[in-house]
Design a protein around this motif. Structure first.
Motif, PDB file in Angstrom:
ATOM      1  N   GLN A   1       0.871  -1.040   0.052  1.00 14.33           N
ATOM      2  CA  GLN A   1      -0.055  -0.218   0.084  1.00 14.33           C
ATOM      3  C   GLN A   1       0.796   1.326   0.155  1.00 14.33           C
ATOM      4  OE1 GLN A   1      -2.255  -1.107   3.414  1.00 14.33           O
ATOM      5  NE2 GLN A   1      -3.957  -1.446   2.185  1.00 14.33           N
ATOM      6  N   TRP A   2       0.871   1.943  -1.052  1.00 15.00           N
ATOM      7  CA  TRP A   2       0.372   2.035  -2.326  1.00 15.00           C
ATOM      8  C   TRP A   2       1.347   2.216  -3.345  1.00 15.00           C
ATOM      9  CZ3 TRP A   2      -2.241   3.960   1.901  1.00 15.00           C
ATOM     10  CH2 TRP A   2      -3.393   3.247   2.424  1.00 15.00           C
ATOM     11  N   LEU A   3       2.200   1.290  -3.577  1.00 14.46           N
ATOM     12  CA  LEU A   3       3.429   1.410  -4.355  1.00 14.46           C
ATOM     13  C   LEU A   3       4.095   0.071  -4.779  1.00 14.46           C
ATOM     14  CD1 LEU A   3       5.552   3.834  -4.778  1.00 14.46           C
ATOM     15  CD2 LEU A   3       6.395   2.990  -2.829  1.00 14.46           C
TER      16      LEU A   3
ATOM     17  N   VAL B   1      -4.556  -7.495  -1.567  1.00 15.64           N
ATOM     18  CA  VAL B   1      -4.284  -7.889  -2.756  1.00 15.64           C
ATOM     19  C   VAL B   1      -4.428  -6.530  -3.876  1.00 15.64           C
ATOM     20  CG1 VAL B   1      -5.839  -8.833  -5.018  1.00 15.64           C
ATOM     21  CG2 VAL B   1      -5.802 -10.056  -2.706  1.00 15.64           C
ATOM     22  N   HIS B   2      -3.277  -6.549  -4.639  1.00 14.64           N
ATOM     23  CA  HIS B   2      -3.018  -5.765  -5.778  1.00 14.64           C
ATOM     24  C   HIS B   2      -3.136  -6.126  -6.936  1.00 14.64           C
ATOM     25  CE1 HIS B   2      -1.741  -2.880  -2.558  1.00 14.64           C
ATOM     26  NE2 HIS B   2      -1.140  -3.747  -2.016  1.00 14.64           N
ATOM     27  N   THR B   3      -3.378  -5.365  -8.049  1.00 10.45           N
ATOM     28  CA  THR B   3      -3.447  -5.827  -9.439  1.00 10.45           C
ATOM     29  C   THR B   3      -2.573  -5.248 -10.351  1.00 10.45           C
ATOM     30  OG1 THR B   3      -5.787  -6.562  -9.151  1.00 10.45           O
ATOM     31  CG2 THR B   3      -4.872  -6.433 -11.156  1.00 10.45           C
TER      32      THR B   3
ATOM     33  N   LEU C   1      -9.393  -2.347  -5.857  1.00 10.20           N
ATOM     34  CA  LEU C   1      -9.410  -1.494  -4.640  1.00 10.20           C
ATOM     35  C   LEU C   1      -8.675  -2.111  -3.456  1.00 10.20           C
ATOM     36  CD1 LEU C   1     -10.545   1.161  -3.601  1.00 10.20           C
ATOM     37  CD2 LEU C   1     -12.442  -0.343  -2.620  1.00 10.20           C
ATOM     38  N   SER C   2      -7.354  -1.498  -3.263  1.00 13.31           N
ATOM     39  CA  SER C   2      -6.628  -1.841  -2.030  1.00 13.31           C
ATOM     40  C   SER C   2      -6.321  -1.072  -1.104  1.00 13.31           C
ATOM     41  CB  SER C   2      -5.239  -2.123  -3.016  1.00 13.31           C
ATOM     42  OG  SER C   2      -4.489  -1.079  -3.527  1.00 13.31           O
ATOM     43  N   GLY C   3      -7.276   0.036  -0.886  1.00  9.68           N
ATOM     44  CA  GLY C   3      -7.148   0.934  -0.003  1.00  9.68           C
ATOM     45  C   GLY C   3      -7.363   2.340  -0.275  1.00  9.68           C
TER      46      GLY C   3
ATOM     47  N   ALA D   1      -3.927   6.034  -6.678  1.00  7.13           N
ATOM     48  CA  ALA D   1      -2.506   6.741  -6.972  1.00  7.13           C
ATOM     49  C   ALA D   1      -1.565   5.520  -7.314  1.00  7.13           C
ATOM     50  CB  ALA D   1      -1.938   7.403  -5.889  1.00  7.13           C
ATOM     51  N   MET D   2      -1.934   4.231  -7.068  1.00  4.11           N
ATOM     52  CA  MET D   2      -0.918   3.230  -7.186  1.00  4.11           C
ATOM     53  C   MET D   2      -0.630   2.571  -8.453  1.00  4.11           C
ATOM     54  SD  MET D   2      -0.709  -0.362  -5.092  1.00  4.11           S
ATOM     55  CE  MET D   2       0.239  -1.425  -5.489  1.00  4.11           C
ATOM     56  N   ARG D   3      -0.070   3.470  -9.547  1.00  2.00           N
ATOM     57  CA  ARG D   3       0.254   3.394 -10.699  1.00  2.00           C
ATOM     58  C   ARG D   3       1.505   2.845 -11.009  1.00  2.00           C
ATOM     59  NH1 ARG D   3      -3.489   7.739 -14.054  1.00  2.00           N
ATOM     60  NH2 ARG D   3      -5.185   7.278 -12.412  1.00  2.00           N
TER      61      ARG D   3
HETATM   62 CU   LIG Z   1      -2.899  -1.630  -4.911  1.00  3.45          CU
END
Ligand SMILES: [Cu+2]
Length: 232
Positions: free
Chosen positions: A110-112, A145-147, A184-186, A191-193
């Motif tokens: 989160q979030w990087l 979970v991030h994608t 959606l991870s928080g 901004a998590m590009r």
């Molecule tokens: Cu994420």
């Protein structure tokens, strides 16, 4: 989406096939409707004929639709199967990745995104890879979970805590490819590009070497400060 990897080529071809198939269905239905209405339309002074079509006609139409649906199903299976294949490194790619893909760890937190290269160097946000080279990303997560989603290079894949997923691609052109947040991870997920910079094999080697040297210099400096008592 502009495909720039074999996998995304397959996906976009499949998309076009689906589009054409859908167009054929729409046109065929409208032509059939038009024909039926014209053939049975009311004459002056008489009511329109009711027309249901015989058993045989129903059977033929049903069989035709079944064959059509099966054909689309098989074509989809073939193309998604091909899209999952690991591409081989091409002639212009990184020599060290000729037999085995270049493996890089991609860790979502989160979030990087953090990328760990084989020589020990790492980078945040931006991933640098050589062109025409099979690249395998091992997707990890430290929290939720991030994608990972860079549509020009690959389909999306989740980074799940406690599990390693993989993404394989081979970029066919140097340049920068943007990634986006796809799950959606928080709070700050939007901004998590990420971005993938595709460069020549030589530029890639230079980058990881320089990055490693810079990291080591910075770490030595911090260790020095601690030893001198300047950092408690
Ligand atoms: Cu994420």
């Amino acid at each position: 989406m502009t495909p720039h990897s074999p996998g995304t080529d397959q996906i976009s071809t499949l998309l076009s096939i689906g589009l054409v198939a859908a167009a054929i269905v729409v046109v065929a239905i409208n032509l059939a409707l038009f024909y039926a209405v014209r053939k049975n339309r009311a004459q002056r002074g008489s009511a329109p004929r009711a027309s249901g079509g015989g058993r045989r006609v129903q059977f033929r139409v049903g069989a035709l639709l079944t064959v059509f649906a099966l054909a689309i199903f098989v074509v989809s299976l073939v193309f998604t199967g091909k899209a999952r294949e690991t591409p081989a490194t091409g002639a212009a790619g990184l020599a060290a990745a000729k037999t085995e893909p270049l493996t890089i760890k991609a860790t979502g937190q989160q979030w990087l995104w953090r990328y760990d290269y084989p020589n020990g160097a790492f980078s945040y946000y931006k991933l640098v890879v050589p062109v025409d080279t099979a690249v395998k990303l091992e997707l990890l997560s430290t929290d939720v979970v991030h994608t990972w989603d860079v549509p020009d290079l690959s389909g999306k894949r989740d980074a799940v805590p406690g599990k390693t997923n993989e993404v394989v691609f081979r970029a066919d052109q140097e340049g920068e490819y943007d990634g986006q947040s796809a799950s959606l991870s928080g709070q700050a997920y939007a901004a998590m590009r990420t971005a993938v910079e595709v460069v020549s094999p030589q530029a890639y080697e230079d980058f990881v070497k320089q990055q490693k040297a810079d990291i080591e210099t910075a770490q030595d400096r911090v260790v020095g400060l601690i030893e001198n008592g300047e950092v408690p």
